[in-house]
Design a protein around this motif. Structure first.
Motif, PDB file in Angstrom:
ATOM      1  N   ASP A 108       0.843  -1.188   0.000  1.00  0.00           N
ATOM      2  CA  ASP A 108       0.000   0.000   0.000  1.00  0.00           C
ATOM      3  C   ASP A 108       0.879   1.238   0.000  1.00  0.00           C
ATOM      4  O   ASP A 108       2.057   1.186   0.370  1.00  0.00           O
ATOM      5  N   PHE A 109       0.293   2.339  -0.413  1.00  0.00           N
ATOM      6  CA  PHE A 109       0.988   3.616  -0.359  1.00  0.00           C
ATOM      7  C   PHE A 109       1.106   4.052   1.097  1.00  0.00           C
ATOM      8  O   PHE A 109       0.281   3.679   1.938  1.00  0.00           O
ATOM      9  N   ASP A 110       2.106   4.861   1.382  1.00  0.00           N
ATOM     10  CA  ASP A 110       2.306   5.331   2.750  1.00  0.00           C
ATOM     11  C   ASP A 110       1.351   6.453   3.103  1.00  0.00           C
ATOM     12  O   ASP A 110       1.117   6.725   4.277  1.00  0.00           O
ATOM     13  N   GLY A 111       0.824   7.100   2.093  1.00  0.00           N
ATOM     14  CA  GLY A 111      -0.131   8.172   2.295  1.00  0.00           C
ATOM     15  C   GLY A 111      -0.856   8.462   1.001  1.00  0.00           C
ATOM     16  O   GLY A 111      -0.433   8.028  -0.066  1.00  0.00           O
ATOM     17  N   CYS A 112      -1.961   9.189   1.116  1.00  0.00           N
ATOM     18  CA  CYS A 112      -2.753   9.533  -0.056  1.00  0.00           C
ATOM     19  C   CYS A 112      -3.329  10.931   0.118  1.00  0.00           C
ATOM     20  O   CYS A 112      -3.821  11.273   1.194  1.00  0.00           O
ATOM     21  N   LEU A 113      -3.258  11.726  -0.939  1.00  0.00           N
ATOM     22  CA  LEU A 113      -3.917  13.033  -1.001  1.00  0.00           C
ATOM     23  C   LEU A 113      -4.654  13.117  -2.321  1.00  0.00           C
ATOM     24  O   LEU A 113      -4.158  12.657  -3.350  1.00  0.00           O
ATOM     25  N   LEU A 114      -5.817  13.722  -2.279  1.00  0.00           N
ATOM     26  CA  LEU A 114      -6.579  13.931  -3.503  1.00  0.00           C
ATOM     27  C   LEU A 114      -6.315  15.326  -4.048  1.00  0.00           C
ATOM     28  O   LEU A 114      -6.227  16.299  -3.293  1.00  0.00           O
ATOM     29  N   LYS A 115      -6.171  15.407  -5.379  1.00  0.00           N
ATOM     30  CA  LYS A 115      -5.991  16.691  -6.048  1.00  0.00           C
ATOM     31  C   LYS A 115      -7.348  17.386  -6.132  1.00  0.00           C
ATOM     32  O   LYS A 115      -8.351  16.720  -6.370  1.00  0.00           O
ATOM     33  N   PRO A 116      -7.422  18.676  -5.957  1.00  0.00           N
ATOM     34  CA  PRO A 116      -6.315  19.536  -5.552  1.00  0.00           C
ATOM     35  C   PRO A 116      -6.221  19.638  -4.037  1.00  0.00           C
ATOM     36  O   PRO A 116      -7.193  19.932  -3.368  1.00  0.00           O
ATOM     37  N   ALA A 117      -5.084  19.364  -3.501  1.00  0.00           N
ATOM     38  CA  ALA A 117      -4.833  19.552  -2.074  1.00  0.00           C
ATOM     39  C   ALA A 117      -4.259  20.952  -1.883  1.00  0.00           C
ATOM     40  O   ALA A 117      -3.698  21.529  -2.807  1.00  0.00           O
ATOM     41  N   SER A 118      -4.384  21.491  -0.697  1.00  0.00           N
ATOM     42  CA  SER A 118      -3.731  22.773  -0.432  1.00  0.00           C
ATOM     43  C   SER A 118      -2.240  22.530  -0.285  1.00  0.00           C
ATOM     44  O   SER A 118      -1.801  21.413   0.028  1.00  0.00           O
ATOM     45  N   SER A 119      -1.471  23.574  -0.496  1.00  0.00           N
ATOM     46  CA  SER A 119      -0.025  23.432  -0.320  1.00  0.00           C
ATOM     47  C   SER A 119       0.295  23.032   1.113  1.00  0.00           C
ATOM     48  O   SER A 119       1.198  22.234   1.356  1.00  0.00           O
ATOM     49  N   ALA A 120      -0.482  23.545   2.081  1.00  0.00           N
ATOM     50  CA  ALA A 120      -0.253  23.193   3.479  1.00  0.00           C
ATOM     51  C   ALA A 120      -0.490  21.706   3.710  1.00  0.00           C
ATOM     52  O   ALA A 120       0.280  21.052   4.410  1.00  0.00           O
ATOM     53  N   GLU A 121      -1.553  21.143   3.095  1.00  0.00           N
ATOM     54  CA  GLU A 121      -1.832  19.707   3.240  1.00  0.00           C
ATOM     55  C   GLU A 121      -0.721  18.865   2.634  1.00  0.00           C
ATOM     56  O   GLU A 121      -0.271  17.893   3.237  1.00  0.00           O
ATOM     57  N   LEU A 122      -0.292  19.246   1.446  1.00  0.00           N
ATOM     58  CA  LEU A 122       0.761  18.490   0.767  1.00  0.00           C
ATOM     59  C   LEU A 122       2.061  18.529   1.554  1.00  0.00           C
ATOM     60  O   LEU A 122       2.685  17.494   1.803  1.00  0.00           O
ATOM     61  N   LEU A 123       2.458  19.701   1.990  1.00  0.00           N
ATOM     62  CA  LEU A 123       3.697  19.840   2.731  1.00  0.00           C
ATOM     63  C   LEU A 123       3.634  19.156   4.090  1.00  0.00           C
ATOM     64  O   LEU A 123       4.598  18.548   4.536  1.00  0.00           O
ATOM     65  N   ALA A 124       2.477  19.227   4.724  1.00  0.00           N
ATOM     66  CA  ALA A 124       2.311  18.536   6.023  1.00  0.00           C
ATOM     67  C   ALA A 124       2.407  17.023   5.841  1.00  0.00           C
ATOM     68  O   ALA A 124       3.034  16.334   6.643  1.00  0.00           O
ATOM     69  N   LYS A 125       1.795  16.502   4.781  1.00  0.00           N
ATOM     70  CA  LYS A 125       1.843  15.056   4.534  1.00  0.00           C
ATOM     71  C   LYS A 125       3.282  14.626   4.237  1.00  0.00           C
ATOM     72  O   LYS A 125       3.734  13.601   4.746  1.00  0.00           O
ATOM     73  N   LEU A 126       4.013  15.404   3.439  1.00  0.00           N
ATOM     74  CA  LEU A 126       5.412  15.083   3.176  1.00  0.00           C
ATOM     75  C   LEU A 126       6.213  15.098   4.468  1.00  0.00           C
ATOM     76  O   LEU A 126       7.011  14.192   4.720  1.00  0.00           O
ATOM     77  N   GLY A 127       6.005  16.118   5.283  1.00  0.00           N
ATOM     78  CA  GLY A 127       6.713  16.201   6.559  1.00  0.00           C
ATOM     79  C   GLY A 127       6.415  15.020   7.453  1.00  0.00           C
ATOM     80  O   GLY A 127       7.323  14.462   8.087  1.00  0.00           O
ATOM     81  N   GLN A 128       5.156  14.589   7.499  1.00  0.00           N
ATOM     82  CA  GLN A 128       4.755  13.441   8.304  1.00  0.00           C
ATOM     83  C   GLN A 128       5.435  12.163   7.802  1.00  0.00           C
ATOM     84  O   GLN A 128       5.963  11.388   8.587  1.00  0.00           O
ATOM     85  N   LEU A 129       5.434  11.951   6.492  1.00  0.00           N
ATOM     86  CA  LEU A 129       6.003  10.725   5.932  1.00  0.00           C
ATOM     87  C   LEU A 129       7.528  10.702   6.025  1.00  0.00           C
ATOM     88  O   LEU A 129       8.126   9.627   6.054  1.00  0.00           O
ATOM     89  N   LEU A 130       8.139  11.873   6.078  1.00  0.00           N
ATOM     90  CA  LEU A 130       9.606  11.937   6.132  1.00  0.00           C
ATOM     91  C   LEU A 130      10.148  11.970   7.561  1.00  0.00           C
ATOM     92  O   LEU A 130      11.352  11.887   7.745  1.00  0.00           O
ATOM     93  N   SER A 131       9.273  12.107   8.539  1.00  0.00           N
ATOM     94  CA  SER A 131       9.767  12.199   9.920  1.00  0.00           C
ATOM     95  C   SER A 131      10.037  10.836  10.509  1.00  0.00           C
ATOM     96  O   SER A 131       9.632   9.821  10.046  1.00  0.00           O
TER      97      SER A 131
END
Length: 131
Positions: A108-131
């Motif tokens: 499975d994917f580690d996370g999922c976002l639907l387009k269009p996401a806000s930049s804050a949502e995208l960056l927060a999800k990246l930060g969460q997955l990279l921490s």
């Protein structure tokens, strides 16, 4: 692609993000957004190209579309998990995940976002997955 919220506070700290999408405008918009937040974005237009790039460049996370010609995002997921099982993969798609019937439940994917996401949502999800 995404909705600019100007509320994002995540900084990329030069982590490398591989953006995989067959739509050029999506790749370019994500590239510009992530570069502006101190990520090192790499772009490619297909899953097959992404697999080649993964062998050449160290990557911290993949952001991929689901529906692409040839190999789709699910095929990319299968291949990445075989060679780089710990590499985080974020599905960024206009459609909710449409899991193939023949895909193992353990994949499975580690996370999922639907387009269009806000930049804050995208960056927060990246930060969460990279921490």
């Amino acid at each position: 692609m995404f909705v600019e919220s100007f509320a994002a506070s995540e900084e990329g700290r030069q982590r490398t993000v591989l953006i995989v999408d067959d739509v050029a405008i999506t790749r370019e918009m994500l590239y510009e957004l992530l570069a502006g937040y101190d990520y090192n974005p790499l772009i490619c237009s297909s899953a097959a190209e992404a697999l080649i790039m993964l062998r050449e460049y160290p990557v911290d996370i993949i952001v991929t579309d689901q529906v692409m010609p040839g190999m789709d995002g699910w095929d990319l997921l299968r291949n990445v998990r075989k060679e780089w099982p710990q590499l985080a993969i974020l599905l960024y798609s206009a459609k909710p995940p449409q899991r193939p019937r023949d895909l193992a439940n353990s994949l499975d994917f580690d996370g999922c976002l639907l387009k269009p996401a806000s930049s804050a949502e995208l960056l927060a999800k990246l930060g969460q997955l990279l921490s």
